[in-house]
Enzyme design. Structure first.
Site, short mmCIF file in Angstrom:
data_model
loop_
_atom_site.label_atom_id
_atom_site.label_comp_id
_atom_site.label_asym_id
_atom_site.label_seq_id
_atom_site.Cartn_x
_atom_site.Cartn_y
_atom_site.Cartn_z
N ARG A 27 -27.14 -47.71 -15.67
CA ARG A 27 -26.24 -46.81 -16.23
C ARG A 27 -26.19 -48.14 -17.56
NH1 ARG A 27 -24.42 -41.91 -14.37
NH2 ARG A 27 -23.68 -41.47 -16.21
N ARG A 31 -20.10 -46.49 -21.31
CA ARG A 31 -18.59 -46.31 -22.17
C ARG A 31 -18.40 -47.87 -21.47
NH1 ARG A 31 -17.23 -40.81 -18.82
NH2 ARG A 31 -19.03 -42.34 -18.09
N ARG A 40 -20.65 -43.69 -30.15
CA ARG A 40 -20.42 -42.50 -29.93
C ARG A 40 -18.74 -42.09 -30.23
NH1 ARG A 40 -18.92 -38.29 -27.13
NH2 ARG A 40 -18.55 -37.99 -24.59
N ASP A 76 -30.59 -38.97 -20.34
CA ASP A 76 -30.26 -38.40 -19.44
C ASP A 76 -30.70 -37.76 -18.65
OD1 ASP A 76 -26.96 -38.31 -18.56
OD2 ASP A 76 -27.79 -36.35 -17.79
N TYR A 153 -27.82 -29.91 -9.67
CA TYR A 153 -26.93 -29.52 -10.52
C TYR A 153 -27.15 -28.35 -11.11
CZ TYR A 153 -24.53 -34.47 -11.32
OH TYR A 153 -23.81 -35.41 -11.41
O1 CP3 Z 1 -28.77 -46.69 -17.28
C1 CP3 Z 1 -29.01 -46.13 -18.78
O2 CP3 Z 1 -27.95 -47.10 -19.08
C2 CP3 Z 1 -30.26 -45.01 -18.96
C3 CP3 Z 1 -28.50 -43.76 -19.25
C4 CP3 Z 1 -28.59 -42.96 -18.53
C5 CP3 Z 1 -27.18 -41.68 -18.04
N1 CP3 Z 1 -27.59 -41.12 -17.36
C6 CP3 Z 1 -26.64 -41.87 -19.48
C7 CP3 Z 1 -25.41 -40.85 -19.51
C8 CP3 Z 1 -28.93 -42.52 -17.65
C9 CP3 Z 1 -30.09 -43.15 -16.12
C10 CP3 Z 1 -28.45 -41.77 -16.55
C11 CP3 Z 1 -28.74 -40.78 -15.26
C12 CP3 Z 1 -27.88 -39.45 -15.00
N2 CP3 Z 1 -27.26 -38.81 -15.41
C13 CP3 Z 1 -28.12 -39.59 -13.51
C14 CP3 Z 1 -28.30 -40.44 -12.17
C15 CP3 Z 1 -28.28 -41.47 -12.36
C16 CP3 Z 1 -27.50 -41.52 -11.38
O3 CP3 Z 1 -25.44 -42.39 -12.38
O4 CP3 Z 1 -26.55 -41.44 -9.97
C17 CP3 Z 1 -26.69 -38.26 -13.19
C18 CP3 Z 1 -26.18 -37.98 -12.04
C19 CP3 Z 1 -26.92 -38.08 -14.60
C20 CP3 Z 1 -25.75 -37.12 -14.96
C21 CP3 Z 1 -24.22 -36.94 -15.86
N3 CP3 Z 1 -24.35 -37.53 -17.21
C22 CP3 Z 1 -23.22 -36.92 -15.19
C23 CP3 Z 1 -22.89 -36.63 -13.41
C24 CP3 Z 1 -22.21 -37.40 -16.36
C25 CP3 Z 1 -21.21 -38.03 -16.74
C26 CP3 Z 1 -20.55 -38.83 -15.28
C27 CP3 Z 1 -20.29 -40.47 -16.14
O5 CP3 Z 1 -21.16 -41.82 -15.65
O6 CP3 Z 1 -20.33 -40.41 -17.35
C28 CP3 Z 1 -23.84 -37.89 -17.21
C29 CP3 Z 1 -22.95 -38.14 -18.52
C30 CP3 Z 1 -23.87 -39.48 -19.14
N4 CP3 Z 1 -25.26 -40.21 -18.84
C31 CP3 Z 1 -23.34 -41.09 -19.67
C32 CP3 Z 1 -24.17 -41.79 -20.28
C33 CP3 Z 1 -23.22 -43.22 -21.07
C34 CP3 Z 1 -21.23 -40.99 -20.64
C35 CP3 Z 1 -21.33 -39.75 -21.81
C36 CP3 Z 1 -20.29 -40.18 -22.53
O7 CP3 Z 1 -20.31 -41.28 -23.75
O8 CP3 Z 1 -19.13 -39.75 -22.39
#
Ligand code: CP3
Length: 354
Positions: A27, A31, A40, A76, A153
């Protein structure tokens, strides 16, 4: 691979000699970076995912700012369910929420079989554009959720504490669960193949919710489908990383499923696991993400412990044990990367001369 200026990450994935341990952060595009938040502010999360220029820009930010040894394409895991017809909103502070969670056979009938080349073209375009803009500086990782994690999910509809809905489904309607998991495995495999075709140098499967299952159920509902994905993905030399969070008990089986690299969460002991499966696979991890709330001396200490636990030689990709938290100071992420770069050299001295 030879066109890359820095291929330490790919070499470590294959356990080939390296001069130091490569490092990237799950990740890492997100943010905690003010530069991410600036983009964003102007676009919502889904628009960012769907606009290759924006996705490429935030993918490259941590390479420029933090100095990581690999980029991971900004996207995502939920783009697959979305392409299958399940719309969701990304709510501030709550995360993703599906409009209509998957609960019965009628819901399954409405799932669309996806063609990544058309339905997820925006991700493939982002991969190709990012590769061009990276210009060989570091490898690019493509990723997908595991079928089980996507299914969780889709059924829960949002984050969950007890996972009651998905558990009800696997116990009361295993036929439906397997039907959807099978469909998801094909979608994930085709999607990852397309990402490799578009230029991804490695792929990671996020099995974030593997650890909510009992050992038997993990084999039946998660591992079986991870195996299916790995055997179906079309690839040449691109390594496959499997990150199953909370799954201490099936690492050998994950290795047998064909993973080249196994991602470990921070509750596991890297050295112990290397002894068990380090002969067969490389290992990725596993600093507790909350260590990045500490000062530089503490971060250094914790990094040293992990490097020492793995010990000498290649086959370790340094990472956190899960994603970086949004309120971490980016300076601490920079320190982490620099510390790994400095402190890991001595574990690879045998290669420095040759
Ligand atoms: O690693 C990276 O930098 C690449 C980007 C990436 C995102 N999501 C961007 C993101 C990756 C690899 C993911 C995978 C992801 N998404 C997973 C598996 C990895 C993990 O952390 O367990 C899961 C479960 C998700 C689903 C998801 N997306 C959730 C639960 C959330 C909300 C919680 C959170 O961390 O914000 C997201 C949103 C998300 N995905 C954001 C980002 C940068 C934040 C969104 C924003 O800018 O508001």
């Amino acid at each position: 691979m030879s066109l890359l200026k820095n291929d330490l990450f790919l070499r470590a994935c294959k356990k080939l000699p390296v001069e130091r341990t490569p490092v990237w952060i799950m990740r890492q595009a997100g943010r905690y970076l003010p530069e991410y938040r600036k983009i964003r502010e102007k676009a919502d999360f889904i628009t960012m995912c769907k606009t290759p220029e924006l996705a490429a820009a935030v993918t490259i930010q941590p390479v420029d700012i933090i100095g990581v040894d690999a980029a991971i394409i900004f996207s995502d895991i939920l783009v697959i369910p979305e392409a299958m017809g399940m719309k969701f909103d990304m709510l501030e502070s709550r995360g993703p929420v599906f409009h209509h969670p998957l609960r019965n056979s009628d819901d399954v009938k409405s799932l669309k079989k996806i063609e990544p080349e058309t339905d997820l073209k925006y991700v493939l375009d982002a991969v190709a554009l990012t590769k061009r803009e990276l210009d060989g500086r570091v490898p690019l990782i493509g990723f997908a959720g595991s079928p089980w994690t996507l299914f969780t999910y889709m059924v829960e509809g949002k984050g969950s504490k007890n996972f009651s809905e998905v558990k009800k489904l696997i116990f009361n309607n295993p036929f439906m669960a397997h039907q959807v998991l099978d469909l998801l495995s094909d979608a994930v495999a085709d999607y990852l193949s397309a990402k490799i075709e578009a230029g991804a140098n490695a792929i990671q499967i996020f099995d974030t919710w593997g650890g909510i299952l009992s050992q038997n159920n993990f084999e039946e509902f998660s591992l079986r489908y991870i195996s299916k994905v790995i055997s179906k993905v079309k690839r040449k030399e691109e390594p496959v990383i499997v990150f199953s969070k909370g799954v201490h008990f099936k690492l050998e089986e994950i290795a047998s499923a064909g993973a080249d690299v196994i991602g470990l969460d921070w509750t596991m002991d890297l050295g112990d696991i290397r002894k068990k499966i380090g002969g067969r696979v490389a290992l990725q991890g596993n600093l507790d993400p909350t260590v990045l709330y500490a000062n530089e001396d503490k971060i250094r200490n914790e990094v040293k412990k992990i490097l020492q636990s793995y010990g000498e030689g290649s086959g370790h990709v340094f990472n956190l044990g899960h994603g970086i938290l949004p309120d971490v100071d980016p300076e601490n992420a920079k320190s982490l990367v620099n510390i790994v770069k400095e402190e890991s050299k001595k574990y690879h001295l045998a290669n420095a001369a040759g």
